[in-house]
Design an enzyme around this catalytic site. Structure first.
Site, PDB file in Angstrom:
ATOM      1  N   CYS A   1      39.584  35.707  40.958  1.00  0.00           N
ATOM      2  CA  CYS A   1      39.284  35.630  42.416  1.00  0.00           C
ATOM      3  C   CYS A   1      37.840  35.568  42.804  1.00  0.00           C
ATOM      4  CB  CYS A   1      39.811  37.047  43.204  1.00  0.00           C
ATOM      5  SG  CYS A   1      41.661  37.339  43.075  1.00  0.00           S
TER       6      CYS A   1
ATOM      7  N   CYS B   1      46.604  37.892  42.953  1.00  0.00           N
ATOM      8  CA  CYS B   1      46.145  38.925  43.439  1.00  0.00           C
ATOM      9  C   CYS B   1      45.850  38.948  44.975  1.00  0.00           C
ATOM     10  CB  CYS B   1      44.664  38.839  43.076  1.00  0.00           C
ATOM     11  SG  CYS B   1      44.321  39.270  41.244  1.00  0.00           S
TER      12      CYS B   1
ATOM     13  N   GLU C   1      43.276  39.158  47.040  1.00  0.00           N
ATOM     14  CA  GLU C   1      42.307  38.495  47.379  1.00  0.00           C
ATOM     15  C   GLU C   1      42.440  36.837  47.532  1.00  0.00           C
ATOM     16  OE1 GLU C   1      42.235  40.395  45.046  1.00  0.00           O
ATOM     17  OE2 GLU C   1      40.058  41.276  44.706  1.00  0.00           O
TER      18      GLU C   1
HETATM   19  N1  THU Z   1      44.826  42.828  41.573  1.00  0.00           N
HETATM   20  C1  THU Z   1      44.133  42.444  42.841  1.00  0.00           C
HETATM   21  O1  THU Z   1      45.178  42.198  43.572  1.00  0.00           O
HETATM   22  N2  THU Z   1      43.094  42.269  42.973  1.00  0.00           N
HETATM   23  C2  THU Z   1      42.102  42.196  42.012  1.00  0.00           C
HETATM   24  O2  THU Z   1      40.980  42.071  42.124  1.00  0.00           O
HETATM   25  C3  THU Z   1      42.344  43.096  40.670  1.00  0.00           C
HETATM   26  C4  THU Z   1      43.864  43.149  40.266  1.00  0.00           C
HETATM   27  C5  THU Z   1      46.073  43.023  41.408  1.00  0.00           C
HETATM   28  C6  THU Z   1      46.576  42.054  40.359  1.00  0.00           C
HETATM   29  C7  THU Z   1      47.974  42.802  39.770  1.00  0.00           C
HETATM   30  O3  THU Z   1      48.881  42.590  40.534  1.00  0.00           O
HETATM   31  C8  THU Z   1      47.513  44.353  39.893  1.00  0.00           C
HETATM   32  O4  THU Z   1      46.634  44.173  40.581  1.00  0.00           O
HETATM   33  C9  THU Z   1      47.013  44.985  38.510  1.00  0.00           C
HETATM   34  O5  THU Z   1      46.161  43.924  37.983  1.00  0.00           O
END
Ligand code: THU
Length: 162
Positions: free
Chosen positions: A115, A72, A74
Site C-alpha cells: 500500500c 487492502c 488503502e
Molecule cells: N490490511 C489492510 O487492509 N491494510 C493494511 O494496511 C494492512 C492489512 C488487511 C489485509 C488483510 O485483509 C487483513 O488486513 C490482515 O492482514
C-alpha cells in the site's frame, strides 16, 4: 565509510486538534471498515481518500479464500479513486482499524509495504504529496508525504535510468 541519518517527520494529534474535514474523513473510514470483508483475518480496515475537489472515496479490505487474491483497504480506495477520477489529484488518505465492537482500535496501524508503494506511485502520478492520517482510538498520526513512511522507495525514476 560515512554514517548517515534520516529523519522522519510526523505529528501526533488529538481528536480535538482535528479540522472538520479530517473528522469527517475518519468517520467515513470507520463506516467503510464496518463493511470490510475479512472473514479470514477478522482484521477490519477502512480507508477514506480525499480528492483535491473535495470528493471523498472510501474502501475496505476484501479477503479471499485464496489469500493473496484479497486486497487492502488503502488500495481498494486509492484504485477506485484513480480508476474513476483519473484527472483529480489525491490529497489525503485516512486509515482506521476497528474491533469486534465496531470501535477504532487503541493503536494506530501502519499501511503495509504494498500500500505504501501504491501511495508513492499516486504521489508521483499527480505530482502532489499525499497526507496520511493513521487514526487510533485516542490519537492520530499525521504524515505529510509517503516519503516519511517509505523512504528510499523504488519509483519510475529508477526504471527510467536504464
Ligand atoms: N490490511 C489492510 O487492509 N491494510 C493494511 O494496511 C494492512 C492489512 C488487511 C489485509 C488483510 O485483509 C487483513 O488486513 C490482515 O492482514
Amino acid at each position: 565509510m560515512k554514517d548517515k541519518e534520516f529523519y522522519i517527520k510526523y505529528k501526533e494529534l488529538q481528536y480535538d486538534d482535528l479540522k472538520e474535514i479530517d473528522k469527517t474523513l475518519i468517520s467515513k473510514a470507520l463506516d467503510a471498515a464496518k463493511n470490510a470483508y475479512a472473514p479470514y483475518s477478522n482484521f477490519r480496515v477502512g480507508a477514506a481518500v480525499l480528492l483535491k475537489d473535495g470528493l471523498i472515496v472510501t474502501g475496505n479490505n476484501q479477503e479471499n479464500a485464496a489469500y493473496p487474491s484479497g486486497l487492502c483497504a488503502e488500495r481498494v480506495a486509492l484504485f477506485y479513486a484513480n480508476a474513476n477520477y483519473p484527472n483529480t489529484v489525491v490529497d489525503s488518505i485516512i486509515i482506521v482499524v476497528i474491533n469486534h465492537d465496531d470501535k477504532i482500535v487503541p493503536q494506530t496501524i501502519s499501511p503495509c509495504g504494498s500500500c505504501r508503494q501504491v501511495i508513492a506511485e499516486t504521489e508521483m502520478r499527480y505530482k502532489n504529496n499525499i497526507r496520511i492520517l493513521l487514526a487510533s482510538e485516542n490519537h492520530i498520526l499525521e504524515f505529510n508525504s509517503i516519503s516519511d513512511l517509505l523512504p528510499f522507495s523504488f519509483s519510475q525514476k529508477d526504471l527510467l535510468k536504464y
